[in-house]
Structures are given as C-alpha cells and as structure tokens.
Scaffold this motif. Sequence first.
Motif, short mmCIF file in Angstrom:
data_model
loop_
_atom_site.label_atom_id
_atom_site.label_comp_id
_atom_site.label_asym_id
_atom_site.label_seq_id
_atom_site.Cartn_x
_atom_site.Cartn_y
_atom_site.Cartn_z
N MET A 1 24.48 15.79 -54.95
CA MET A 1 25.55 16.60 -54.36
C MET A 1 26.72 16.65 -55.33
O MET A 1 27.31 15.64 -55.66
CB MET A 1 25.99 16.02 -53.02
N ARG A 2 27.05 17.84 -55.78
CA ARG A 2 28.06 18.02 -56.82
C ARG A 2 29.39 18.46 -56.20
O ARG A 2 29.44 19.32 -55.33
CB ARG A 2 27.58 19.06 -57.83
N THR A 3 30.49 17.88 -56.68
CA THR A 3 31.83 18.27 -56.26
C THR A 3 32.74 18.24 -57.49
O THR A 3 32.64 17.34 -58.32
CB THR A 3 32.40 17.31 -55.20
N TYR A 4 33.62 19.22 -57.59
CA TYR A 4 34.65 19.24 -58.62
C TYR A 4 35.96 18.76 -58.00
O TYR A 4 36.20 18.93 -56.80
CB TYR A 4 34.81 20.64 -59.19
N ALA A 5 36.81 18.17 -58.80
CA ALA A 5 38.11 17.73 -58.30
C ALA A 5 39.16 17.88 -59.39
O ALA A 5 38.87 17.68 -60.58
CB ALA A 5 38.05 16.28 -57.82
N ILE A 6 40.36 18.24 -58.97
CA ILE A 6 41.48 18.50 -59.87
C ILE A 6 42.64 17.60 -59.49
O ILE A 6 43.00 17.49 -58.31
CB ILE A 6 41.90 19.99 -59.78
N GLY A 7 43.24 16.96 -60.48
CA GLY A 7 44.35 16.04 -60.24
C GLY A 7 45.64 16.73 -59.86
O GLY A 7 45.72 17.96 -59.73
N ARG A 27 30.13 25.25 -64.06
CA ARG A 27 29.31 25.95 -63.05
C ARG A 27 28.21 26.77 -63.73
O ARG A 27 27.06 26.77 -63.30
CB ARG A 27 30.19 26.86 -62.21
N VAL A 28 28.58 27.47 -64.77
CA VAL A 28 27.61 28.29 -65.50
C VAL A 28 26.54 27.40 -66.12
O VAL A 28 25.33 27.69 -66.05
CB VAL A 28 28.31 29.14 -66.57
N ALA A 29 26.98 26.29 -66.71
CA ALA A 29 26.03 25.41 -67.40
C ALA A 29 25.02 24.79 -66.45
O ALA A 29 23.85 24.61 -66.82
CB ALA A 29 26.80 24.31 -68.13
N CYS A 30 25.44 24.47 -65.22
CA CYS A 30 24.51 23.82 -64.29
C CYS A 30 23.99 24.77 -63.22
O CYS A 30 23.19 24.37 -62.37
CB CYS A 30 25.15 22.58 -63.66
N GLY A 31 24.47 26.02 -63.22
CA GLY A 31 23.98 27.01 -62.29
C GLY A 31 24.42 26.80 -60.86
O GLY A 31 23.74 27.23 -59.92
N ASP A 32 25.55 26.16 -60.66
CA ASP A 32 26.04 25.85 -59.30
C ASP A 32 27.31 26.64 -59.03
O ASP A 32 28.38 26.30 -59.53
CB ASP A 32 26.30 24.35 -59.18
N ARG A 33 27.21 27.68 -58.21
CA ARG A 33 28.38 28.49 -57.87
C ARG A 33 29.05 28.03 -56.59
O ARG A 33 30.13 28.53 -56.25
CB ARG A 33 27.98 29.96 -57.71
N ASP A 34 28.43 27.12 -55.86
CA ASP A 34 28.89 26.82 -54.51
C ASP A 34 29.57 25.47 -54.35
O ASP A 34 30.20 25.22 -53.31
CB ASP A 34 27.70 26.88 -53.53
#
Length: 243
Positions: A1-7, A27-34
């Motif tokens: 389960m992938r999540t991005y986070a910004i400080g 996102r482009v590199a791993c193909g995950d837009r969601d």
Amino acid sequence: MRTYAIGDIHGQLSELERVHDLIERDRVACGDRDAPAVHIGDLCDRGTATAGVIDYLMQGLASGAPWVVLTGNHDRMMTAFLEPTPRTPDRLLAGLHWLDERLGGRETLASYGVDTDQPIEALHADAVARVPARHVDFLNDLPVTYERGECFFCHAGVRPGIPLADQVEDDLVWIREPFLSSTDDHGKLIVHGHTPADVATHYGNRLNIDSGAGYFRPMSAVVIEGREAWLLTEGGRAVLPRG
C-alpha cells in the motif's frame, strides 16, 4: 500500500509545487495514479505565499486530486486570530502571539494584502475583511488525522501510551515531548512534522518529514510502502536516514 506525504509547508508555494512534481515523477515510474498524497499541516506562516498555498490546495482537491490535507498548529493559530475576537491558543508559549516575528503571522497576512504595520485593532479588522471566508472555512474544516495501512498521519505526534483512537487534538497538533524521545511502538508508524529536522528521518516507530521549510530549507516529500519510506529527489527515490 503506497502513500505519499509532504512535510510542513509554511507559505512556500514554489517548494510545494516542486515536491508535487517529484511525486508526479514517482507516480509515472511506478504506475500508481491513485495513491493519496498527505500534506502534514502548517500550510501558513513565515513564507510569503500562504494565500497562494491555500488556493493551490483547494484547487487541487476540487479537481479531484488524491490529496489529503491535515491541520497544524500554525493553521489553528491563524484561524484563532481571524475569529471576531482574536484568540491565542492555550498551548502557545507564554508571551508569544501569532503576530510575533518568530511565528510568521504577519507574513501570512501580507500575502492577502493586509497592511501589517497598523495598530492591532485595525490590523485585525483588515485581516478579517481581506482573508476570504472560503480560506477560513477550508482551514477550520481540515481533519486532524489520517490513517492508511500501517501509517497514522498527524501534524505533531501522539502521546505515548494512549491508544490512537483516544488521542486528543491538542497533542496531535502541538506535542513534542514525551513523543519525540519515545521508543514505544505506537501500533502504527506515526508520520508527522512540526519539529524541524535537518532532513526527513525514519526513527522506526515514527517518521519526521518536517525538513524546515518554515526556515527556508527544502521541503520534503516521501513515498511510504508498508513501514518503509524513501525521500523523493530529482534523481528518484533516496534512502532516508535512520534516527
């Protein structure tokens, strides 16, 4: 389960745009837009573009971007000042006020065109008139926490020994100790900001992603998979230092 986070953002619009670009590349590199991108709070203060930051985030959410925006203590200070009778949050250190040069409230108001050299009564009236109600409502409606997979996101941290479901807002947006020195397993990886570090750092039980944008240092964006995390850089993913 992938999540991005910004400080912590602190009114740094160009930095916010830069780290969102890094997220888009990943996102482009791993193909995950969601996968959601979680903003850890402190949208305002110290930087010169708070009004632009809030517009940027509101527009992204309105367009359907998979973003989560949490509240921070500086966001709470801003809305407290903009109440009909300005208020200072109880957790603010004695003698400090949001307009103190150390906190950056004047820079926030200047981004809305407020003359910050006025006497306090006139300054407050000008601020209430100039800060759009939609911005105040947006800040007041921000959630305090977000949970996904093995991660628990909040601005400042949690009180050790208290179940995550029972944490109180004051701690979630203000706490430092005893959270920062705790080695407890809190049940999930606590992803937080609030206390600037030289670089985003993984401590095992917590991940601090405030790298000092409030002091004009580069903002951090990370990608988290399970409890593992990587810093996003111009060259791609980089291993985070361990604390």
